[in-house]
Design a protein around this motif. Structure first.
Motif, PDB file in Angstrom:
ATOM      1  N   GLU A 122       0.834  -1.206   0.000  1.00  0.00           N
ATOM      2  CA  GLU A 122       0.000   0.000   0.000  1.00  0.00           C
ATOM      3  C   GLU A 122       0.867   1.255   0.000  1.00  0.00           C
ATOM      4  OE1 GLU A 122      -3.001   0.067   3.028  1.00  0.00           O
ATOM      5  OE2 GLU A 122      -3.602  -2.002   2.646  1.00  0.00           O
ATOM      6  N   THR A 123       1.976   1.231   0.750  1.00  0.00           N
ATOM      7  CA  THR A 123       2.883   2.392   0.774  1.00  0.00           C
ATOM      8  C   THR A 123       3.516   2.618  -0.585  1.00  0.00           C
ATOM      9  OG1 THR A 123       3.368   2.069   3.115  1.00  0.00           O
ATOM     10  CG2 THR A 123       4.956   3.352   1.844  1.00  0.00           C
ATOM     11  N   LEU A 124       3.998   1.547  -1.212  1.00  0.00           N
ATOM     12  CA  LEU A 124       4.617   1.665  -2.537  1.00  0.00           C
ATOM     13  C   LEU A 124       3.631   2.220  -3.561  1.00  0.00           C
ATOM     14  CD1 LEU A 124       6.540  -1.740  -2.584  1.00  0.00           C
ATOM     15  CD2 LEU A 124       7.591   0.536  -2.520  1.00  0.00           C
ATOM     16  N   ALA A 125       2.408   1.690  -3.542  1.00  0.00           N
ATOM     17  CA  ALA A 125       1.391   2.168  -4.482  1.00  0.00           C
ATOM     18  C   ALA A 125       1.014   3.614  -4.184  1.00  0.00           C
ATOM     19  CB  ALA A 125       0.160   1.276  -4.415  1.00  0.00           C
ATOM     20  N   GLY A 126       0.911   3.965  -2.885  1.00  0.00           N
ATOM     21  CA  GLY A 126       0.560   5.330  -2.505  1.00  0.00           C
ATOM     22  C   GLY A 126       1.605   6.344  -2.958  1.00  0.00           C
ATOM     23  N   ILE A 127       2.883   5.984  -2.831  1.00  0.00           N
ATOM     24  CA  ILE A 127       3.963   6.877  -3.271  1.00  0.00           C
ATOM     25  C   ILE A 127       3.873   7.106  -4.771  1.00  0.00           C
ATOM     26  CG2 ILE A 127       6.481   7.043  -3.588  1.00  0.00           C
ATOM     27  CD1 ILE A 127       6.714   5.543  -0.866  1.00  0.00           C
ATOM     28  N   LYS A 128       3.682   6.023  -5.529  1.00  0.00           N
ATOM     29  CA  LYS A 128       3.598   6.147  -6.988  1.00  0.00           C
ATOM     30  C   LYS A 128       2.360   6.942  -7.402  1.00  0.00           C
ATOM     31  CE  LYS A 128       7.243   4.624  -8.658  1.00  0.00           C
ATOM     32  NZ  LYS A 128       8.049   5.557  -9.468  1.00  0.00           N
ATOM     33  N   ALA A 129       1.238   6.698  -6.740  1.00  0.00           N
ATOM     34  CA  ALA A 129       0.004   7.431  -7.077  1.00  0.00           C
ATOM     35  C   ALA A 129       0.178   8.913  -6.812  1.00  0.00           C
ATOM     36  CB  ALA A 129      -1.162   6.873  -6.261  1.00  0.00           C
ATOM     37  N   LEU A 141       8.104  -0.208  -9.983  1.00  0.00           N
ATOM     38  CA  LEU A 141       8.738  -0.737  -8.779  1.00  0.00           C
ATOM     39  C   LEU A 141      10.259  -0.761  -8.922  1.00  0.00           C
ATOM     40  CD1 LEU A 141       8.374  -2.077  -5.988  1.00  0.00           C
ATOM     41  CD2 LEU A 141       8.128  -4.273  -7.179  1.00  0.00           C
ATOM     42  N   GLN A 142      10.739  -1.218 -10.053  1.00  0.00           N
ATOM     43  CA  GLN A 142      12.190  -1.280 -10.291  1.00  0.00           C
ATOM     44  C   GLN A 142      12.809   0.116 -10.256  1.00  0.00           C
ATOM     45  OE1 GLN A 142      11.911  -3.401 -14.009  1.00  0.00           O
ATOM     46  NE2 GLN A 142      12.467  -5.373 -13.070  1.00  0.00           N
ATOM     47  N   GLU A 143      12.113   1.088 -10.842  1.00  0.00           N
ATOM     48  CA  GLU A 143      12.617   2.466 -10.845  1.00  0.00           C
ATOM     49  C   GLU A 143      12.697   3.006  -9.424  1.00  0.00           C
ATOM     50  OE1 GLU A 143      12.431   6.598 -10.310  1.00  0.00           O
ATOM     51  OE2 GLU A 143      10.566   5.410 -10.124  1.00  0.00           O
ATOM     52  N   PHE A 144      11.687   2.693  -8.612  1.00  0.00           N
ATOM     53  CA  PHE A 144      11.656   3.174  -7.233  1.00  0.00           C
ATOM     54  C   PHE A 144      12.795   2.552  -6.423  1.00  0.00           C
ATOM     55  CE2 PHE A 144      10.139   2.678  -2.824  1.00  0.00           C
ATOM     56  CZ  PHE A 144       9.937   4.008  -2.501  1.00  0.00           C
ATOM     57  N   ILE A 145      13.021   1.264  -6.610  1.00  0.00           N
ATOM     58  CA  ILE A 145      14.090   0.581  -5.877  1.00  0.00           C
ATOM     59  C   ILE A 145      15.451   1.151  -6.250  1.00  0.00           C
ATOM     60  CG2 ILE A 145      15.324  -1.628  -5.648  1.00  0.00           C
ATOM     61  CD1 ILE A 145      12.540  -2.994  -5.789  1.00  0.00           C
ATOM     62  N   ASN A 146      15.676   1.363  -7.527  1.00  0.00           N
ATOM     63  CA  ASN A 146      16.967   1.923  -7.978  1.00  0.00           C
ATOM     64  C   ASN A 146      17.197   3.313  -7.402  1.00  0.00           C
ATOM     65  OD1 ASN A 146      17.757  -0.308  -9.467  1.00  0.00           O
ATOM     66  ND2 ASN A 146      16.653   0.379 -11.295  1.00  0.00           N
ATOM     67  N   PRO A 203       7.376  11.958   0.230  1.00  0.00           N
ATOM     68  CA  PRO A 203       5.980  12.123   0.673  1.00  0.00           C
ATOM     69  C   PRO A 203       5.247  10.786   0.698  1.00  0.00           C
ATOM     70  CG  PRO A 203       6.543  13.759  -0.995  1.00  0.00           C
ATOM     71  CD  PRO A 203       7.675  12.784  -0.956  1.00  0.00           C
ATOM     72  N   GLY A 204       4.545  10.539   1.797  1.00  0.00           N
ATOM     73  CA  GLY A 204       3.736   9.326   1.888  1.00  0.00           C
ATOM     74  C   GLY A 204       4.419   8.166   2.584  1.00  0.00           C
ATOM     75  N   ILE A 205       5.639   8.376   3.108  1.00  0.00           N
ATOM     76  CA  ILE A 205       6.330   7.291   3.786  1.00  0.00           C
ATOM     77  C   ILE A 205       6.527   7.644   5.263  1.00  0.00           C
ATOM     78  CG2 ILE A 205       8.655   8.104   3.179  1.00  0.00           C
ATOM     79  CD1 ILE A 205       9.409   5.124   2.814  1.00  0.00           C
ATOM     80  N   ALA A 206       6.030   6.801   6.148  1.00  0.00           N
ATOM     81  CA  ALA A 206       6.134   7.042   7.588  1.00  0.00           C
ATOM     82  C   ALA A 206       7.533   6.686   8.077  1.00  0.00           C
ATOM     83  CB  ALA A 206       5.091   6.210   8.323  1.00  0.00           C
ATOM     84  N   ASP A 207       7.894   7.183   9.271  1.00  0.00           N
ATOM     85  CA  ASP A 207       9.262   6.998   9.749  1.00  0.00           C
ATOM     86  C   ASP A 207       9.631   5.530   9.925  1.00  0.00           C
ATOM     87  OD1 ASP A 207       7.480   6.776  11.804  1.00  0.00           O
ATOM     88  OD2 ASP A 207       8.656   7.910  13.266  1.00  0.00           O
ATOM     89  N   GLU A 234      12.369   2.678   7.350  1.00  0.00           N
ATOM     90  CA  GLU A 234      13.455   1.771   7.737  1.00  0.00           C
ATOM     91  C   GLU A 234      13.431   0.479   6.937  1.00  0.00           C
ATOM     92  OE1 GLU A 234      13.610   0.961  11.927  1.00  0.00           O
ATOM     93  OE2 GLU A 234      12.796   2.928  12.423  1.00  0.00           O
ATOM     94  N   ILE A 235      12.239   0.006   6.597  1.00  0.00           N
ATOM     95  CA  ILE A 235      12.103  -1.349   6.049  1.00  0.00           C
ATOM     96  C   ILE A 235      11.589  -1.380   4.616  1.00  0.00           C
ATOM     97  CG2 ILE A 235      11.722  -2.321   8.350  1.00  0.00           C
ATOM     98  CD1 ILE A 235       8.708  -2.411   7.703  1.00  0.00           C
ATOM     99  N   ILE A 236      11.354  -0.198   4.020  1.00  0.00           N
ATOM    100  CA  ILE A 236      10.704  -0.151   2.714  1.00  0.00           C
ATOM    101  C   ILE A 236      11.534  -0.798   1.613  1.00  0.00           C
ATOM    102  CG2 ILE A 236      11.573   2.152   2.097  1.00  0.00           C
ATOM    103  CD1 ILE A 236       8.030   0.778   1.370  1.00  0.00           C
TER     104      ILE A 236
END
Length: 539
Positions: free
Chosen positions: A235-242, A263-268, A282-286, A290-292
């Motif tokens: 949900e966090t990954l999708a929320g960031i991209k949206a 997803l690959q672009e985000f990881i890189n 934006p959209g990622i909690a503290d 750590e674990i994203i």
């Protein structure tokens, strides 16, 4: 938000009043609660409140034990959840714990402490049972239309992969790769070094390859399933991209499509960022920051191995599945999935078949055990349908240990049941079934028997009161030929006697061996109920 799952109402009359129920999921990373209004007349449920707190049960200490300070945080969180549930007048809180508590050496001590301090019972569920309830949760929000779907749920301690098309799941799995677990074990640099990144990626791929090969073997030739993703990581990954696409925070993420390329672009991008820099996204909690990376890598490797280029996000998962499972077991809905309401029975019979149990004899034993249970209910005990089903399950499987050896086969039965992946049951229920089977012969429960002693008090009472009934049922089929056709109980309180009046299947059979066996097995009954047992063969 009302569920889109077209649940089928029970054909017989049910209690149509609205019910308020809370479900808690004690995950490795976070504790979640949903409070729902169950509407049997539709039938459906509406989520009226959500609560979440990042507790990090998976931040374990020495030898994987839950840390004292983490347990304190969890108990404080659960106390708060109870307060919220109370404000909504929830009639019951159903709580389940997953991999962090399941694997911790002191996990059961924690569960007992919660029961003592908060009067809250937590069910410890296996990985496969977790996967099954995730499947139920997803089906409460999505219509599969007989199209095969793969569901991936990335948690803090494990990743579940499920294959199904809206009916019985074709494949359920739980693998020990999770965002918290991998970050703790493999990420020690900030930003992550190239060597650590490559090792982490290789480890994830190597761990997932076997389970994805097994899942793929359940696909039909040419079948291309759709991929559904659940959990906070996805949900966090999708929320960031949206947010990046639209420039605004999405109102809801359910139904959003995330591609493998995105997803690959985000990881890189994030592999080069420090923790502090990831916090600025934006959209990622503290705590998620750590674990994203580890969570995103799990998803990338799974999608690559599955050869699927996109997934659809589903906001419902385990805790909503707990609600659906509760509705099924309480008779509020028919089994639209056509397997849920019978999953326990089918799972028991599957284990029986696996270990070559003589089902004809076991079913006679089970019928005798249930007859004794029903005839003594309200007289000698007050257990209900759940305990009745545990007794049935133990009766069917009591002799499965013969698959290993006749010698001490009751002890083999315990281990085969305990580790046999029974679906539909909690870990404590499986433990109770295994203990009941273990005590169908030889010694009764003793304080020195660790598996029995480690059970919560309620389950020890179940074993104490029901294992004597199973012993009598086994004795009634001593020759395993169906010599006894019926047993009628008569309680004589004045003399403290309990009569078993037996009807033989054949008039000329004196059933001497069955009567001898009953005399041998009656001690446990007499000790636990304080009655003298008298068996009589009726003409």
């Amino acid at each position: 938000m009302v569920t889109s799952m077209p649940l089928v109402k029970k054909s017989e009359p049910t209690d149509d009043r609205e019910r308020i129920l809370a479900a808690i999921d004690l995950g490795t990373n976070s504790l979640h609660m949903v409070v729902v209004k169950v509407q049997p007349q539709l039938p459906t449920f509406t989520i009226i409140a959500r609560e979440k707190e990042t507790v990090r049960l998976g931040d374990c200490g020495e030898k994987g034990s839950l840390k004292p300070e983490v347990m304190e945080r969890a108990i404080a969180c659960l106390r708060r959840f109870q307060g919220v549930a109370k404000t909504f007048n929830a009639e019951q809180i159903v709580a389940v714990a997953t991999s962090a508590v399941r694997e911790a050496p002191n996990g059961r001590d924690f569960i007992r402490r919660v029961a003592d301090e908060l009067d809250l019972e937590i069910s410890l569920i296996s990985g496969q049972e977790e996967a099954r309830r995730i499947y139920l949760g997803v089906l409460s929000a999505m219509e599969f239309n007989n199209q095969s779907h793969i569901i991936i749920d990335i948690g803090g301690g494990s990743t579940e992969l499920i294959l199904g098309e809206g009916w019985e799941p074709r494949f359920l799995s739980s693998t020990k790769v999770g965002a918290v677990r991998l970050t703790k074990d493999f990420v020690h640099t900030d930003p992550i070094s190239r060597n650590e990144f490559l090792y982490l990626q290789a480890y994830i791929r190597g761990t997932l390859e076997r389970v994805i090969d097994e899942l793929s073997s359940h696909l039909k030739p040419g079948e291309i399933p759709r991929l559904v993703g659940t959990s906070g990581t996805i949900e966090t990954l999708a929320g960031i991209k949206a947010r990046e696409k639209s420039g605004t925070e999405p109102t809801r993420i359910g139904g959003y499509k995330l591609t493998l390329e995105e997803l690959q672009e985000f990881i890189n991008r994030i592999r080069k960022l420090s923790y502090q820099e990831r916090l600025q996204i934006p959209g990622i909690a503290d705590r998620r920051a750590e674990i994203i990376l580890a969570g995103a890598l799990i998803l990338q490797e799974a999608m690559t191995l599955l050869n699927l280029r996109s997934l659809t996000v589903c906001e419902r998962s385990l805790r909503e599945g707990v609600i659906v499972d509760w509705m099924l077991t309480h008779g509020l809905i028919d089994d639209r999935l056509h397997y849920g309401s019978s999953v326990r029975e089918r799972s028991v019979l599957n284990i029986a078949q696996k270990y070559k149990v003589d089902l004809e004899s076991s079913e006679r034993v089970a019928n005798f055990a249930l007859s004794l249970f029903d005839q003594t209910k309200g007289l000698l005990h007050n257990w209900g349908e759940v305990e009745r089903e545990l007794l049935w399950s133990a009766s069917i499987l009591h002799n499965c240990g013969l698959y290993v050896s006749h010698s001490a086969h009751h002890k083999h039965s315990y281990y085969l049941i305990r580790y046999g992946e029974l679906l539909g049951f909690t870990e404590m229920e499986i433990e109770a079934i295994a203990n009941l089977a273990r005590y169908h012969r030889k010694s009764s429960p003793k304080k020195k028997h660790e598996p029995y002693q480690s059970l919560p008090r309620r389950f020890r009472q179940v074993i104490d009161q029901l294992h004597p009934l199973l012993r009598l049922a086994v004795a009634l089929d001593r020759r395993m030929i169906g010599a006894i056709s019926q047993v009628v109980c008569e309680y004589k309180p004045m003399t403290q006697e309990f009569y078993l009046k037996l009807k033989p299947s054949h008039p000329n059979d004196d059933c001497a061996l069955e009567l001898w066996s009953l005399d041998l097995k009656k001690e446990a009954f007499e000790m636990n109920y304080g009655l003298k047992l008298v068996a009589q063969l009726e003409p």
